[in-house]
Design an enzyme around this catalytic site. Sequence first.
Site, short mmCIF file in Angstrom:
data_model
loop_
_atom_site.label_atom_id
_atom_site.label_comp_id
_atom_site.label_asym_id
_atom_site.label_seq_id
_atom_site.Cartn_x
_atom_site.Cartn_y
_atom_site.Cartn_z
N GLU A 128 -9.57 4.38 -58.33
CA GLU A 128 -8.71 3.82 -58.91
C GLU A 128 -9.24 2.14 -59.55
OE1 GLU A 128 -4.28 5.21 -57.71
OE2 GLU A 128 -5.73 4.89 -56.02
N GLU A 150 -6.01 12.02 -52.47
CA GLU A 150 -4.96 11.62 -51.55
C GLU A 150 -3.83 12.75 -51.23
OE1 GLU A 150 -6.05 7.74 -54.04
OE2 GLU A 150 -6.03 9.73 -54.19
#
Length: 728
Positions: A128, A150
């Site tokens: 990210e 995740e």
Amino acid sequence: MNTDTIKYDLDGDGIAMLTIDLPNQSMNVINAELQRDMTALIEKISTDDQIKGAVITSGKASGFMAGADLKGMNFGDADGAAKDSGKSKMGVLFDGVFALNKMLRDLETCGKPVAAAVNGLALGGGLEVVLACHYRVCADNPKIGLGLPEVMVGLMPGAGGTQRLPRLMGVQPALMYLVQGNNMKPQEALGFGVIQELAPADEIVDRAKAWVKANPNGGVQPWDQKKFKFPGGPATPLNPGFGQTFVGGTAMAISKTHGNINGPHAILSAVYEGAQVPMDTAIRIESKYFAKLVADPQAGNMIRSLFVSKQAAEKGARRPEGIEPMPTKKIGMLGAGMMGAGIALVSARAGIEVVLLDTSQESAEKGKAYTEQKLGKRMDKEKLRPILDRITPTTDYADLEGCDFIIEAVFEDRDIKAEVTKKTEAVVGADTIFGSNTSTLPITGLAKAWSKPEKFIGVHFFSPVEKMPLVEIIVGEKTGPEAIAKALDYVQQIKKTPIVVNDSRGFYTSRCFGTYVQEGTAMLGEGITPALIENGGKHMGMPVGPLAVSDEVSIELGYKVMQQTKKDMGDAYKEGPSDTVVEKMMAEGRVGRKGGKGYYDYGDAGKQLWPGLEEAFGAHDRPEQPQVEAVQERLKYRQLVECARCYEEGVLETPQDGDLGAIFGWGFMPYTGGPFSHMDTLGIDHVVRVLDRLAQEHGERFSPPKLLRDMAEKGESFYSRPEAQQAA
């Protein structure tokens, strides 16, 4: 302006170099210190006129960044902070999770070009950070993984991943990675536009700097430009393709998770809503869903078991102190059947010499051929040859000389095991560590065949060995610390996850897993429809139904274990309601999958429930079938109560071992974090009330042990107990 976590350097062209290098960490992770330092440096880049642009890279040879520090993830006392601030608990959680999202949004809107030089794996929050840069150069190495995994621990990307990835590669392909948690290779990422350039590792920083220098006005993301369009078509409900993507995506997620896991639904919702609004609103939507996940116990339980406890176990959390490393160099593998062949495979693949012994040379050679068969499908001959050369098939016990570790995986018969144990000791000596791969027979009894029982230990693998991640280390009454250390070091060598349990019949995993099968067969014997039992098990989150599991393991094996247990226990044996079902199946000659027929038929038409099963056990005559919730309750609580008994009896010493063993050993509903996490979440008092009701309805096998009653009375949980805190 060097910080504790980031080295800062400004070159003559005005390009700021930010090299992330967390002290005392083998891999960079996003923690509070890094977030603090990066926030300060982003402010400096934005406001310092000397800085014309920036390049972000890693100072670690291990890679770019592995994501957030899940072990240290802590949003504080949300309830307490809510009282102090006057905000709701969810409001406080939102502020906590949104801080990272805002930081990366500040980076991409700083007004100056920022490039990422990715030297190795970038996962989760690490990717990210990369996606928030305006240009991305990655080392051209196919071993590098780039991904947002995740969802695998009950979470979702929380720093813009659900918004930037679809804007870069399109909604549909992005969802495939987001919902499944898969990684992409650099070449793959280049093709999708996730990165813009591949380069040799020693050139990535120079290439990134060159782009920054050549693009002084490049500090604007595509999605912040007026003419931006999503790859693959408009992200609005008016686009039929957009709508169909989410119809199909939701169906696929439900089919995989049966609606039990929160993460995939949150990801789908965040992408659907966020794609239709500007980025500043989109990241707030993402943080809203992330906060909801954090507020639910599911994510915390999954993180603790699937990440924190798993890593601790693999790093030797249960290894006795004060013993030097004891790596295995040469292993003697007794028995070349499916288990022995699998153990030989993982050992040789780890660089260990293997002597593979069986009663005939043909069987031993067949055991070696298993490695060639399994690895040859995905490995070229040059890499496979040294692995095969490490395996020596034999029938001669004399070839075991020089082995520093022995594992036996012969038939589950005490006399046969004793015979091979004694023959082995005559060659290698009693000081060699001996491990038994028994799945049910008590280690203390088997150790009597080895003249130094302190050197004898249980090493229980799961089938197929090359795929199953768990190894259950069983400590007998006289097993010494050296044997424990040796076994744990070996498990670490072969890259498996260990748990350590104390001796008992069936130990922990076989004993508790068996209750799932037994309760399913007991319900079958009561005339409950087989399909209802099987679908109930699968939809509650077990890998397969209890009858299918019994077929895979072999009904015949279960029958033999039952007969051996009856013989060993004598009058103390209590016949269970599943015993008559197993005996009837054996009388019908239906021994399981290996025989082509069990609870299922295995023929040209594929696997399907035996059509005669309902008639054989009276489902047609039962006037009313239970609701699926009642079936699931019995299947679940029968496992929970047996896990609690193992804890009470000292078979388990920590809930961490119990949760790891359940998830990785027999596939206990991973979204719960394991049986002990699940009991804590349900509340021990609630668990006791349900068990008392089930005991009245179905028998004493559901009766809660004294430990649970005492914990319920005191308001305790398993993870609040001292042994759990010490193991954390």
